[in-house]
Write a protein that holds these residues in place. Structure first.
Motif, short mmCIF file in Angstrom:
data_model
loop_
_atom_site.label_atom_id
_atom_site.label_comp_id
_atom_site.label_asym_id
_atom_site.label_seq_id
_atom_site.Cartn_x
_atom_site.Cartn_y
_atom_site.Cartn_z
N ALA A 180 -0.81 -9.12 9.79
CA ALA A 180 0.52 -8.67 9.37
C ALA A 180 1.63 -9.49 10.01
O ALA A 180 2.78 -9.43 9.57
CB ALA A 180 0.70 -7.19 9.71
N ARG A 184 3.95 -9.93 4.63
CA ARG A 184 4.00 -8.51 4.28
C ARG A 184 2.73 -8.07 3.58
O ARG A 184 2.41 -6.89 3.56
CB ARG A 184 5.22 -8.25 3.40
CG ARG A 184 6.53 -8.29 4.18
CD ARG A 184 7.71 -7.88 3.35
NE ARG A 184 8.00 -8.85 2.30
CZ ARG A 184 9.02 -8.72 1.44
NH1 ARG A 184 9.81 -7.68 1.51
NH2 ARG A 184 9.23 -9.65 0.52
N TRP A 185 2.01 -9.01 2.97
CA TRP A 185 0.71 -8.65 2.37
C TRP A 185 -0.25 -8.17 3.45
O TRP A 185 -1.03 -7.24 3.24
CB TRP A 185 0.12 -9.83 1.63
CG TRP A 185 0.76 -10.08 0.30
CD1 TRP A 185 1.61 -11.08 -0.05
CD2 TRP A 185 0.60 -9.27 -0.89
NE1 TRP A 185 2.00 -10.96 -1.36
CE2 TRP A 185 1.39 -9.86 -1.90
CE3 TRP A 185 -0.12 -8.12 -1.17
CZ2 TRP A 185 1.47 -9.33 -3.18
CZ3 TRP A 185 -0.05 -7.58 -2.45
CH2 TRP A 185 0.73 -8.18 -3.44
N SER A 187 0.65 -6.62 6.13
CA SER A 187 1.08 -5.27 6.45
C SER A 187 0.59 -4.26 5.42
O SER A 187 0.24 -3.13 5.75
CB SER A 187 2.61 -5.21 6.53
OG SER A 187 3.08 -5.93 7.64
N LEU A 188 0.57 -4.68 4.16
CA LEU A 188 0.12 -3.78 3.10
C LEU A 188 -1.36 -3.45 3.26
O LEU A 188 -1.78 -2.29 3.14
CB LEU A 188 0.36 -4.43 1.73
CG LEU A 188 0.00 -3.57 0.52
CD1 LEU A 188 0.82 -2.28 0.51
CD2 LEU A 188 0.23 -4.35 -0.77
N THR A 191 -1.75 -1.14 6.13
CA THR A 191 -1.31 0.21 5.77
C THR A 191 -2.43 0.98 5.09
O THR A 191 -2.62 2.18 5.34
CB THR A 191 -0.08 0.14 4.84
OG1 THR A 191 0.97 -0.57 5.50
CG2 THR A 191 0.40 1.54 4.49
N ALA A 258 5.67 -3.50 5.65
CA ALA A 258 5.26 -4.10 4.38
C ALA A 258 6.42 -4.20 3.41
O ALA A 258 6.44 -5.07 2.54
CB ALA A 258 4.12 -3.28 3.75
#
Length: 323
Positions: A180, A184-185, A187-188, A191, A258
């Protein structure tokens, strides 16, 4: 925002995930080492038998007071009255995730003497631990005791599995969370892993709380006449639910990272550069007023060319000479 800003953005969820992992590690370590005070204090369930061992006659009096217990000739009472087996009964028993520990109480100080071997899907069976042999709880509240222990034995399997899966997902969340930092991918994806981890850790917390609360109620109902006092550890419950709180909070911040904190450098602002002195810059002719450049160009093309009374500049006015 650059990579440094991106790292700062995910620091909070990473720290919360690590805190959840530490809490789970403490839950797993409960009752594993009798020489460490912290691990001794972390237990799901405790049976205090110190008063029974000290005052067996008082237990019989309490049993006689029960209106539903008209027949005292039952196997459980006989086993607990057996002097040999009574001498083997310790002052307390604490139950962890993998095993149990037992010990004595002297001058109000508890000392753990023994901890059993670790077993998968461990459950605390008082008949085996207290060495009551084949004694059955038949005559004294048979349905409550038997149903309570059967439900406890079955539910423990799910509880242990939920804790193990939650621990593995928490470790995976930390590893995936490193990705992350870069986008941001990442982070996704983190998540998604965090959501699964939260589901299992919450399921484990709810099941362990419900299981041992029920077991405490069964022990209190059936064994209270024998002065066996059941209880739960507030420290263990606090650690368990802290792990849940950290997990929920980390999932929220992973989702926020994200949606925000892209990690890309901010677009450079347009800055007007001041022209250096003594450079050529075309200005509007005072004879054109405020008309646009196109009109000025048309007027310039209509002016007489060089050699017809001009000074050689297309936009310079005519100069009159005397004859």
């Amino acid at each position: 925002m650059g990579k440094l800003g991106r790292f700062a953005c995910i620091f909070t969820p990473m720290a919360l995930t690590l805190a959840s992992l530490i809490c789970l590690g403490l839950v797993f370590s409960g009752q594993l080492n009798k020489n460490m005070a912290l691990q001794r204090d972390l237990y799901f369930f405790k049976a205090d038998t110190s008063e029974f061992q000290a005052n067996p006659d008082q237990i019989i009096d309490e049993v006689k007071k029960l209106p539903l217990n008209e027949n005292l000739d039952n196997e459980l009472l006989k086993a607990l009255q057996d002097p040999k087996k009574a001498s083997e009964l310790k002052d307390f028993y604490t139950v962890g995730l993998w095993n149990y520990c037992e010990g004595t109480i002297k001058d109000g100080v508890e000392t753990v003497d023994f901890c059993s071997e670790r077993k998968a899907n461990f459950w605390f069976n008082p008949l085996d631990v207290w060495k009551l042999g084949d004694a059955q709880t038949g005559a004294l509240y048979p349905e409550k005791m038997q149903k309570g222990l059967d439900a406890y034995k079955k539910a423990v399997k799910w509880m242990v599995a939920a804790y193990v899966i939650a621990l593995c997902l928490t470790a995976a969340e930390i590893v995936v969370g490193i990705l992350a930092i870069f986008s941001r991918w990442g982070s996704l994806v983190t998540t998604v892993v965090s959501t699964a981890q939260t589901i299992f850790i919450m399921g484990a917390a709810v099941s362990s709380t419900a299981i041992y609360t029920t077991l405490q109620g069964v022990f209190h109902t059936v064994l209270d006449p024998y002065k066996i006092k059941p209880s739960q550890s507030t420290k263990m419950l606090s650690v368990v639910w802290l792990a849940v709180a950290f997990s929920i909070a980390s999932g929220f911040f992973w989702l926020a990272s994200a949606c925000c904190c892209s990690g890309r450098a901010a677009a450079q602002k347009k800055v007007s550069v001041e022209k250096t002195p003594y450079t050529y810059e075309r200005v509007a002719s005072p004879y054109l007023g405020h008309r646009d450049a196109q009109q000025g160009h048309q007027l310039g093309s209509m002016a007489p060319s060089k050699g017809h009374g001009t000074s050689g500049h297309a936009f310079e006015p005519f100069r009159h000479t005397a004859v």
